[in-house]
Scaffold this active site. Structure first.
Site, mmCIF file in Angstrom:
data_model
loop_
_atom_site.group_PDB
_atom_site.id
_atom_site.type_symbol
_atom_site.label_atom_id
_atom_site.label_comp_id
_atom_site.label_asym_id
_atom_site.label_seq_id
_atom_site.Cartn_x
_atom_site.Cartn_y
_atom_site.Cartn_z
ATOM 1 N N HIS A 174 -9.642 -0.190 -1.590
ATOM 2 C CA HIS A 174 -10.191 0.201 -0.371
ATOM 3 C C HIS A 174 -11.383 1.181 -0.451
ATOM 4 O O HIS A 174 -11.885 1.578 0.749
ATOM 5 C CB HIS A 174 -8.962 0.963 0.402
ATOM 6 C CG HIS A 174 -8.088 0.094 1.053
ATOM 7 N ND1 HIS A 174 -6.847 0.407 1.678
ATOM 8 C CD2 HIS A 174 -7.912 -1.400 0.592
ATOM 9 C CE1 HIS A 174 -6.100 -0.616 1.891
ATOM 10 N NE2 HIS A 174 -6.723 -1.443 1.506
ATOM 11 N N ASN A 191 0.694 -1.290 -0.183
ATOM 12 C CA ASN A 191 0.020 -0.127 -0.111
ATOM 13 C C ASN A 191 0.940 1.183 0.092
ATOM 14 O O ASN A 191 2.100 1.278 0.569
ATOM 15 C CB ASN A 191 -0.757 -0.051 1.262
ATOM 16 C CG ASN A 191 -2.154 -1.046 1.102
ATOM 17 O OD1 ASN A 191 -2.685 -1.227 0.172
ATOM 18 N ND2 ASN A 191 -2.439 -1.595 2.071
ATOM 19 N N CYS A 218 -5.582 -7.242 -3.314
ATOM 20 C CA CYS A 218 -5.661 -6.820 -2.016
ATOM 21 C C CYS A 218 -7.040 -7.693 -1.601
ATOM 22 O O CYS A 218 -7.877 -8.360 -2.738
ATOM 23 C CB CYS A 218 -6.452 -5.480 -1.854
ATOM 24 S SG CYS A 218 -7.186 -4.943 -0.674
ATOM 25 N N HIS A 219 -7.313 -8.136 -0.388
ATOM 26 C CA HIS A 219 -8.291 -9.218 0.070
ATOM 27 C C HIS A 219 -9.605 -8.503 0.440
ATOM 28 O O HIS A 219 -10.418 -9.098 0.996
ATOM 29 C CB HIS A 219 -7.777 -10.039 1.179
ATOM 30 C CG HIS A 219 -7.172 -9.187 2.158
ATOM 31 N ND1 HIS A 219 -5.997 -9.670 2.651
ATOM 32 C CD2 HIS A 219 -7.535 -8.175 2.979
ATOM 33 C CE1 HIS A 219 -5.666 -8.922 3.809
ATOM 34 N NE2 HIS A 219 -6.739 -7.939 3.874
ATOM 35 N N ARG A 235 -19.561 8.386 18.317
ATOM 36 C CA ARG A 235 -20.702 7.673 17.629
ATOM 37 C C ARG A 235 -20.528 6.537 16.955
ATOM 38 O O ARG A 235 -21.155 5.388 17.055
ATOM 39 C CB ARG A 235 -21.590 8.482 16.917
ATOM 40 C CG ARG A 235 -22.689 7.983 16.127
ATOM 41 C CD ARG A 235 -23.693 9.118 15.087
ATOM 42 N NE ARG A 235 -23.226 9.295 14.125
ATOM 43 C CZ ARG A 235 -23.308 8.546 12.752
ATOM 44 N NH1 ARG A 235 -24.401 7.536 12.792
ATOM 45 N NH2 ARG A 235 -22.869 8.985 11.847
#
Length: 433
Positions: free
Chosen positions: A198, A146, A168-169, A265
């Site tokens: 991503h 990355n 990428c997994h 939150r």
């Protein structure tokens, strides 16, 4: 079949990939060339590789090389897992922005963490590409390092003849975990995802031709904890589930990390990657100690794409994987020179991306901002223009939401000074306001 691992000192990840490779009988006699610049980590990787081969009943030819060119010579596949600067550089990527009030969770894809991780990595990628052109021009580079989109885009621009796919997994594990949440067998799920690494989107999510999104809606309505996750919040507002964790996803938009109330939150763990690198270090130390004592190591597969692609190339077995590749007409409403994540066919002839068409406009809008940051970072390196580092940070959504423009330039100056020799010389300039 010769497979070279660059950055093999990332021992835990190397172990998982080798466990997958050696599980295929056709790869049991492969040549495995391990390269790292750290002698101790390289020796640990070699010891782990030999142990995994023994447990799997494989008889590969394993060699270890401090010289990258020796590892790459005549390779059929090159697996890149380098992390330039290692933990010290990552801590810098978190500590310096934190002094400016900028929050990060993972810091390896976008934001100032992703920008400077890319800028540290580019000189190494340039060296790998040049070595491959000389020593194994027909080899396929499988990149795991990355920031994925930035690294693959950089390689596509400086070495357009290089056969490179970023892996990428996140898509696989997103669908796997959603299937488990809905108590649906993963093997019965059909899915399509696309976007940018991503920040891809689950466009279709079905079982036996029926849409599974309504079941997900019901699960979210039943569990008050689920709406307190960033990716669920994004799904409810955008209509498509993002394919990375909440910790990652929060960093790519301006809505969450700049606001203390949203952090509470949505239970966002600011600085989470600092804990991950400590855990990775501890796992490495356990592996090294186990090898020194001669005690057995667990041998577990990872279900990663690289071993599947290599096996498909050798045997002709067709498989669908998700890859990060130059757009070139794959997604209509993203820039044609960006790097996108799409389903790909792996077979004896290589990796073949699938055309997806257009993304939902709201998803494409976010992806285009991501692509703009990526483009500017790569242009900083290829144009040797340090101003584009600042332009990328100004364009980045979470950074721009948190800092005034003078603060962004000051932060970039400080990170340039901090990373110093790891950056290409033309980018070491401090520009001020």
């Amino acid at each position: 079949m010769k497979i070279a691992f660059v950055g093999a000192g990332s021992v835990v990840f190397t172990q998982g990939l080798l466990a997958d490779l050696f599980a295929f009988p056709e790869l049991a006699h492969a040549r495995i060339a391990l390269h790292d610049i750290d002698p101790e980590r390289l020796a640990t990787a070699e010891g782990a590789a030999r142990h995994i081969a023994e447990v799997r009943g494989a008889k590969p030819v394993i060699t270890a090389h401090l010289d990258r060119r020796a590892a790459l010579a005549d390779a059929d596949f090159v697996v890149n897992i380098v992390q330039v600067g290692m933990n010290e550089a990552t801590r810098t990527d978190f500590a310096v922005p934190a002094r400016y009030g900028l929050r990060q969770t993972i810091g390896d894809t976008l934001g100032v963490g992703g920008i400077f991780r890319a800028l540290r990595t580019f000189p190494v990628l340039k060296g790998i590409a040049e070595d491959m052109a000389d020593l194994c021009p027909d080899a396929h580079l499988l990149n795991y390092t990355n920031p994925m989109a930035m690294n693959v885009l950089y390689l596509s621009r400086i070495a357009p003849a290089l056969r490179v796919t970023g892996l990428c997994h996140s898509v696989y594990w997103t669908v796997h975990d959603l299937a488990r949440l809905l108590d649906v067998p993963f093997e019965e799920v059909s899915y399509l995802a696309a976007g940018i690494n991503h920040q891809s989107w689950l466009l279709r999510f079905e079982r036996a031709g029926q849409n599974l999104y309504p079941l997900l809606d019901e699960a979210i309505a039943r569990d008050p904890g689920l709406p307190r996750r960033v990716r669920v919040d994004m799904y409810r507002r955008l209509g498509h589930y993002p394919t990375e964790t909440s910790e990652h996803s929060a960093e790519y938009v301006p809505w969450y990390l700049p606001h203390a109330g949203e952090i509470e939150r949505l239970r966002l763990p600011v600085g989470a990657y600092l804990d991950i690198i400590e855990e990775n270090t501890a796992n490495y130390e356990r592996t090294r100690a186990a090898l020194a004592k001669g005690t057995p190591l667990p041998v577990e597969g990872t279900l990663e794409y690289a071993p599947q692609i290599i096996h498909s190339a050798l045997t002709g077995t067709p498989r669908e994987v998700y890859g990060n590749v130059p757009n070139r007409g794959l997604i209509d409403n993203l820039p044609p020179d960006s790097v996108v994540e799409v389903p790909c066919l792996a077979d004896a002839l290589g990796v073949h991306p699938t055309r997806v068409g257009s993304l939902p406009p709201q998803c494409a809008a976010l992806n285009r901002t991501y692509a703009s940051v990526t483009d500017l970072v790569v242009r900083a390196a290829t144009d040797c223009d340090p101003r584009h580092i600042r332009h990328a940070a100004m364009t980045d959504p979470a950074t721009a939401a948190a800092l005034p423009v003078e603060g962004i330039w000051d932060l970039c100056d400080e990170l340039v000074r901090a990373h110093g020799e790891l950056l290409q010389p033309e980018l070491r300039a401090v520009l001020g306001h």
